[in-house]
Scaffold this motif. Sequence first.
Motif, PDB file in Angstrom:
ATOM      1  N   LYS A 227       0.820  -1.217   0.000  1.00 57.94           N
ATOM      2  CA  LYS A 227       0.000   0.000   0.000  1.00 57.94           C
ATOM      3  C   LYS A 227       0.858   1.274   0.000  1.00 57.94           C
ATOM      4  N   ASP A 228       2.193   1.118   0.125  1.00 60.45           N
ATOM      5  CA  ASP A 228       3.076   2.290   0.020  1.00 60.45           C
ATOM      6  C   ASP A 228       3.155   2.800  -1.412  1.00 60.45           C
ATOM      7  N   GLU A 229       2.715   1.983  -2.384  1.00 62.09           N
ATOM      8  CA  GLU A 229       2.692   2.418  -3.781  1.00 62.09           C
ATOM      9  C   GLU A 229       1.400   3.178  -4.029  1.00 62.09           C
ATOM     10  N   VAL A 230       1.522   4.497  -4.226  1.00 54.56           N
ATOM     11  CA  VAL A 230       0.351   5.364  -4.380  1.00 54.56           C
ATOM     12  C   VAL A 230       0.552   6.281  -5.592  1.00 54.56           C
ATOM     13  N   ASP A 231      -0.382   6.199  -6.536  1.00 53.11           N
ATOM     14  CA  ASP A 231      -0.390   7.085  -7.711  1.00 53.11           C
ATOM     15  C   ASP A 231       0.949   7.109  -8.437  1.00 53.11           C
ATOM     16  N   GLY A 232       1.532   5.942  -8.638  1.00 51.94           N
ATOM     17  CA  GLY A 232       2.772   5.871  -9.399  1.00 51.94           C
ATOM     18  C   GLY A 232       4.012   6.225  -8.609  1.00 51.94           C
ATOM     19  N   TYR A 233       3.923   6.247  -7.290  1.00 53.21           N
ATOM     20  CA  TYR A 233       5.076   6.561  -6.437  1.00 53.21           C
ATOM     21  C   TYR A 233       5.155   5.547  -5.286  1.00 53.21           C
ATOM     22  N   LEU A 234       6.376   5.248  -4.891  1.00 51.65           N
ATOM     23  CA  LEU A 234       6.606   4.459  -3.685  1.00 51.65           C
ATOM     24  C   LEU A 234       6.888   5.445  -2.566  1.00 51.65           C
ATOM     25  N   ALA A 239      12.820   5.506   8.855  1.00 52.43           N
ATOM     26  CA  ALA A 239      12.709   5.293  10.298  1.00 52.43           C
ATOM     27  C   ALA A 239      13.765   6.068  11.070  1.00 52.43           C
ATOM     28  N   LYS A 240      14.954   6.222  10.506  1.00 55.46           N
ATOM     29  CA  LYS A 240      16.054   6.865  11.227  1.00 55.46           C
ATOM     30  C   LYS A 240      15.889   8.374  11.315  1.00 55.46           C
ATOM     31  N   THR A 241      15.493   9.010  10.218  1.00 54.86           N
ATOM     32  CA  THR A 241      15.459  10.475  10.175  1.00 54.86           C
ATOM     33  C   THR A 241      14.056  11.056  10.101  1.00 54.86           C
ATOM     34  N   GLY A 242      13.071  10.231   9.729  1.00 58.49           N
ATOM     35  CA  GLY A 242      11.721  10.742   9.548  1.00 58.49           C
ATOM     36  C   GLY A 242      11.509  11.403   8.205  1.00 58.49           C
ATOM     37  N   ALA A 243      12.535  11.391   7.336  1.00 63.86           N
ATOM     38  CA  ALA A 243      12.413  11.999   6.006  1.00 63.86           C
ATOM     39  C   ALA A 243      11.320  11.289   5.211  1.00 63.86           C
ATOM     40  N   ARG A 244      10.530  12.068   4.480  1.00 62.23           N
ATOM     41  CA  ARG A 244       9.407  11.536   3.699  1.00 62.23           C
ATOM     42  C   ARG A 244       9.742  11.672   2.220  1.00 62.23           C
ATOM     43  N   LEU A 245       9.854  10.531   1.541  1.00 63.32           N
ATOM     44  CA  LEU A 245      10.245  10.504   0.133  1.00 63.32           C
ATOM     45  C   LEU A 245       9.127   9.891  -0.715  1.00 63.32           C
ATOM     46  N   ARG A 246       9.005  10.368  -1.946  1.00 63.51           N
ATOM     47  CA  ARG A 246       8.118   9.763  -2.942  1.00 63.51           C
ATOM     48  C   ARG A 246       8.983   9.421  -4.143  1.00 63.51           C
ATOM     49  N   ILE A 247       9.223   8.122  -4.343  1.00 62.42           N
ATOM     50  CA  ILE A 247      10.101   7.662  -5.415  1.00 62.42           C
ATOM     51  C   ILE A 247       9.236   7.143  -6.554  1.00 62.42           C
ATOM     52  N   SER A 248       9.397   7.715  -7.736  1.00 60.84           N
ATOM     53  CA  SER A 248       8.590   7.321  -8.885  1.00 60.84           C
ATOM     54  C   SER A 248       8.820   5.857  -9.228  1.00 60.84           C
ATOM     55  N   THR A 249       7.738   5.136  -9.480  1.00 57.55           N
ATOM     56  CA  THR A 249       7.864   3.722  -9.858  1.00 57.55           C
ATOM     57  C   THR A 249       8.411   3.567 -11.272  1.00 57.55           C
ATOM     58  N   SER A 250       8.533   4.668 -11.991  1.00 56.55           N
ATOM     59  CA  SER A 250       9.150   4.618 -13.323  1.00 56.55           C
ATOM     60  C   SER A 250      10.669   4.706 -13.239  1.00 56.55           C
ATOM     61  N   LEU A 251      11.202   4.853 -12.030  1.00 58.65           N
ATOM     62  CA  LEU A 251      12.649   4.949 -11.843  1.00 58.65           C
ATOM     63  C   LEU A 251      13.332   3.704 -12.402  1.00 58.65           C
ATOM     64  N   THR A 252      14.327   3.930 -13.238  1.00 59.79           N
ATOM     65  CA  THR A 252      15.041   2.834 -13.882  1.00 59.79           C
ATOM     66  C   THR A 252      16.540   3.036 -13.730  1.00 59.79           C
ATOM     67  N   LEU A 253      17.243   1.969 -13.394  1.00 61.76           N
ATOM     68  CA  LEU A 253      18.699   1.992 -13.298  1.00 61.76           C
ATOM     69  C   LEU A 253      19.233   1.165 -14.461  1.00 61.76           C
ATOM     70  N   GLU A 254      19.726   1.874 -15.467  1.00 62.11           N
ATOM     71  CA  GLU A 254      20.107   1.230 -16.724  1.00 62.11           C
ATOM     72  C   GLU A 254      21.243   0.227 -16.547  1.00 62.11           C
ATOM     73  N   CYS A 255      22.202   0.527 -15.677  1.00 58.05           N
ATOM     74  CA  CYS A 255      23.391  -0.318 -15.552  1.00 58.05           C
ATOM     75  C   CYS A 255      23.081  -1.725 -15.037  1.00 58.05           C
ATOM     76  N   VAL A 256      21.934  -1.883 -14.369  1.00 53.07           N
ATOM     77  CA  VAL A 256      21.546  -3.217 -13.897  1.00 53.07           C
ATOM     78  C   VAL A 256      20.236  -3.675 -14.536  1.00 53.07           C
ATOM     79  N   GLY A 257      19.659  -2.823 -15.385  1.00 57.50           N
ATOM     80  CA  GLY A 257      18.443  -3.184 -16.100  1.00 57.50           C
ATOM     81  C   GLY A 257      17.242  -3.404 -15.207  1.00 57.50           C
ATOM     82  N   LEU A 258      17.089  -2.567 -14.186  1.00 56.92           N
ATOM     83  CA  LEU A 258      15.990  -2.714 -13.239  1.00 56.92           C
ATOM     84  C   LEU A 258      15.076  -1.501 -13.262  1.00 56.92           C
TER      85      LEU A 258
END
Length: 368
Positions: A227-234, A239-258
């Motif tokens: 349920k952390d995946e919301v509107d195309g974002y993870l 837990a350590k800092t409380g920072a709130r991030l929204r990482i796009s599910t379209s994120l791609t790392l070409e060097c590992v093909g993921l």
Amino acid sequence: MAPRPRKPGSKDLPPNLYRKTDKRNGVIYYTYRDPVSNRMFGLGSDKAKAIEEAVAANMTLQKFSPTLAVRMAPEPTVKDRTFCEWIDEYRHVLVERELSSSTMRTVHYILIRLVAVFGDKGMRSITTMDVADYLTGFVKAGKGQMAKGMRSQLKDIFMEAMARGWVDSNPVEATRAAKVKVKRQRLSLELWKATYEEAKHPWLKRAMELAILTGQRREDILSFVFKDEVDGYLQVVQAKTGARLRISTSLTLECVGLNLGEVIRRCRDRVISKNLIHHHRTVARAKAGTPLMPDTVSKEFAAARDRAAAKLKLDLGDSPPSFHEQRSLAARLHEEEGRDPQRLLGHRTAKMTDVYLDSRGSEWIDVA
């Protein structure tokens, strides 16, 4: 001779009263200097109360010119409360800071060790030599990082005590911070790929994929739920800092093909679970679908890493790269592909990100 003009920051204070700011946390505390004996008295951080006491002291000095006999009299004994007593007060200060649960646990264990050493000693009687001798013991034992952490905690302990008037000076400030040489090796892309191939469990492969793509810490990765995946974002709350991030599910790392969206889909299997990383079958007390324990993931990663290193004929030394080193590798790989590693890692400062971007000599430098 006319008295030396006061500093701009002290012009609103009565004579003999001075303010000092703790550069680390910005707390302002006040001290009074007896012009007769040059002794300094801590008055805490309450400005109004400090001014009131300083004015009263100045009036007393004006009314009574001290005789030689009075000046030669021994200084009155100030009650020196113990280090253990102050730690009881200091714990309330920590609660007010609203630190994370993991940080509070770490500080709790540090305080236990410090009380075991300094507990019965009076706060005012603890000297710089006492602190230096204690910290040197860690350095001689090859525990420079621990010495650095203990010094930082002790410095904060005495700084807060100074602000509350328990002590007049901080004996830790004059000590030198231990020089720490980071021993743990960085994880190279070559070793990561080989470790990935050696991973025996599907959940370890998924955990490694999420680690290299998102650059998040082990505990955060293991706490990811679908349920952390919301509107195309993870959505990630560290837990350590409380920072709130929204990482796009379209994120791609070409060097590992993921691709992040594809990896999240791979996490959905025949086992019903709310966690992305979960047991795929029941083993002993761990039921299928339940989340993995951090130590289990670290041990399996280490085993796969060692098998990969043996095949590559690599000597990893005494401090081989751990699961956490994927966070550094992710930062370096994303930077090479033009992404901002600081935003991905959730760091507040670029200085901290630079620590993760340092390969520590584990990678080749291409020269055209």
